[in-house]
Motif scaffolding. Structure first.
Motif, PDB file in Angstrom:
ATOM      1  N   SER A   1      -8.179  10.047 -47.746  1.00  0.00           N
ATOM      2  CA  SER A   1      -7.194   9.228 -46.985  1.00  0.00           C
ATOM      3  C   SER A   1      -6.096   8.863 -47.960  1.00  0.00           C
ATOM      4  O   SER A   1      -4.909   8.328 -47.735  1.00  0.00           O
TER       5      SER A   1
ATOM      6  N   GLN B   1      -2.766  10.413 -46.615  1.00  0.00           N
ATOM      7  CA  GLN B   1      -2.252   9.677 -45.706  1.00  0.00           C
ATOM      8  C   GLN B   1      -1.196   9.071 -46.198  1.00  0.00           C
ATOM      9  O   GLN B   1      -0.064   9.220 -45.735  1.00  0.00           O
TER      10      GLN B   1
ATOM     11  N   CYS C   1     -13.299   6.906 -38.259  1.00  0.00           N
ATOM     12  CA  CYS C   1     -11.858   6.733 -37.613  1.00  0.00           C
ATOM     13  C   CYS C   1     -11.456   5.239 -37.478  1.00  0.00           C
ATOM     14  O   CYS C   1     -12.173   4.356 -37.599  1.00  0.00           O
ATOM     15  N   GLY C   2     -10.261   5.036 -36.970  1.00  0.00           N
ATOM     16  CA  GLY C   2      -9.700   4.015 -36.466  1.00  0.00           C
ATOM     17  C   GLY C   2      -8.221   3.623 -36.557  1.00  0.00           C
ATOM     18  O   GLY C   2      -7.354   4.816 -36.636  1.00  0.00           O
TER      19      GLY C   2
END
Ligand code: PHE
Length: 340
Positions: free
Chosen positions: A169, A172, A282-283
């Motif tokens: 992450s 990201q 996820c989200g």
């Protein structure tokens, strides 16, 4: 004197040696300080001026011939280049060496990249050694928040914290800091957690992160994308289900299960009778995370997901012990040959 030189040239041209020792003798005889050539150069001093030019040229010719012959002999008998056996048939075919195989994690990593690249996702990478901001703070993990304990972190330095990244992450954040939406990217890479090594856990493993940011991205887009992925990876009959979950950087958050690829949902010992197996988290990207990375959260929304490559590979190839991926036993690896 000219004649004498000419004779020597002849002798040198016809000279043959058959081993390193003889090659050295040649050098000593002609080229050493007490060698024949030096004697001639001594005699040259006594040559009268009228013939000096002609004799000099001939003498130089002799010297360069002797020199190149000596070098040739030396090279011929230098280590390595010596006597190739006459019985050796170089035209015979060589032994067939066995072909290796791709590592199963590489195969699955490639497959994941292929699946997502078909729907427009690019591949991004980030560093394995990461700062607190990219691994935690920008992802909405408040300082001293217990959520940080979810991921047993390896620290390289404390205050300011430098860690081995605990998840992909972090990439990201780096992507959002450096690119403007629309963003559609996946980030495969190694991650590190201070966990005891067992059949189900390792301190090093691999994840693939997915990130999609644009105007009007909704949870339905997330679900559709993951359903496409699950069917591509595990077959058309695969079902998915999303269970509510919690991650600091997504809201709402979910975990995704797929119908067990071994028993097609009937219940077996792999899915422990449940018919479902979990494959990813996820989200919807939390607006705080967008703002932290300089993206206007009023204009843009997005989703993210993260999955473990080991987990997907275990399910796809029925590998029951995670440690096999790191031992590199050829008896294990050879089973993936046909999967090229
Ligand atoms: N980073 C999370 C983990 O390692 C997975 C995840 C990624 C969850 C993206 C939500 C969104 O467990």
């Amino acid at each position: 004197m000219i004649e004498k030189i000419q004779e020597l040239i002849q002798e040198i041209v016809n000279f043959e040696v058959s081993n390193a020792e003889e090659a050295d003798q040649f050098r000593i005889k002609f080229l050493s300080r007490k060698g024949l050539l030096n004697d001639l150069f001594e005699d040259f001093k006594k040559v009268d001026n009228a013939s000096k030019r002609e004799v000099g040229q001939k003498l130089n010719e002799l010297k360069s011939i002797a020199q190149s012959r000596s070098n040739e002999f030396k090279e011929r008998f230098e280590a390595g280049s010596s006597s190739i056996s006459k019985d050796l048939d170089l035209s015979l075919p060589s032994e067939v060496s066995e072909l290796g195989s791709r590592h199963p994690l590489s195969l699955v990593r490639k497959e994941i990249i292929d699946i997502f690249s078909h729907i427009g996702f690019t591949v991004s990478e980030g560093p394995e050694i990461e700062d607190d901001w990219h691994n935690f703070s920008a992802l909405n993990f408040p300082e001293e928040h217990p959520a940080r304990d979810m991921q047993d972190t390896f620290f390289i330095e404390k205050k300011p914290d430098i860690t081995l990244r605990t998840h992909t992450s972090s990439v990201q954040v780096r992507v959002m800091e450096n690119q403007k939406p629309p963003i559609r990217t996946i980030s495969p890479g190694r991650v590190f957690r201070n966990e005891a090594i067992s059949a189900r856990a390792h301190c090093i493993f691999h994840q693939v992160e997915g990130l999609y940011i644009d105007e009007d991205v909704s949870f339905a887009d997330l679900k559709q994308t993951l359903m496409y992925f699950a069917k591509e990876m595990f077959g058309d009959k695969t079902k998915i289900r999303l269970r509510p979950s919690y991650f600091p950087f997504t809201e709402p958050s979910a975990e995704m299960d797929i119908s067990c690829p071994f028993c097609a949902g009937k219940g077996c010992n792999i899915c422990k009778g449940a018919g479902w197996v979990e494959i990813l988290g996820c989200g919807m990207v939390d607006p705080n995370v967008l703002e932290n990375a300089g993206i206007d959260s009023k204009k843009y929304t997005g989703f993210a997901f993260g999955m473990g490559i080991e987990r997907i590979t275990m399910l796809k190839y029925q590998v029951k012990d995670l440690r096999l991926f790191f031992e590199n036993d050829v008896r294990f690896l050879n089973q993936f040959k046909s999967a090229f």
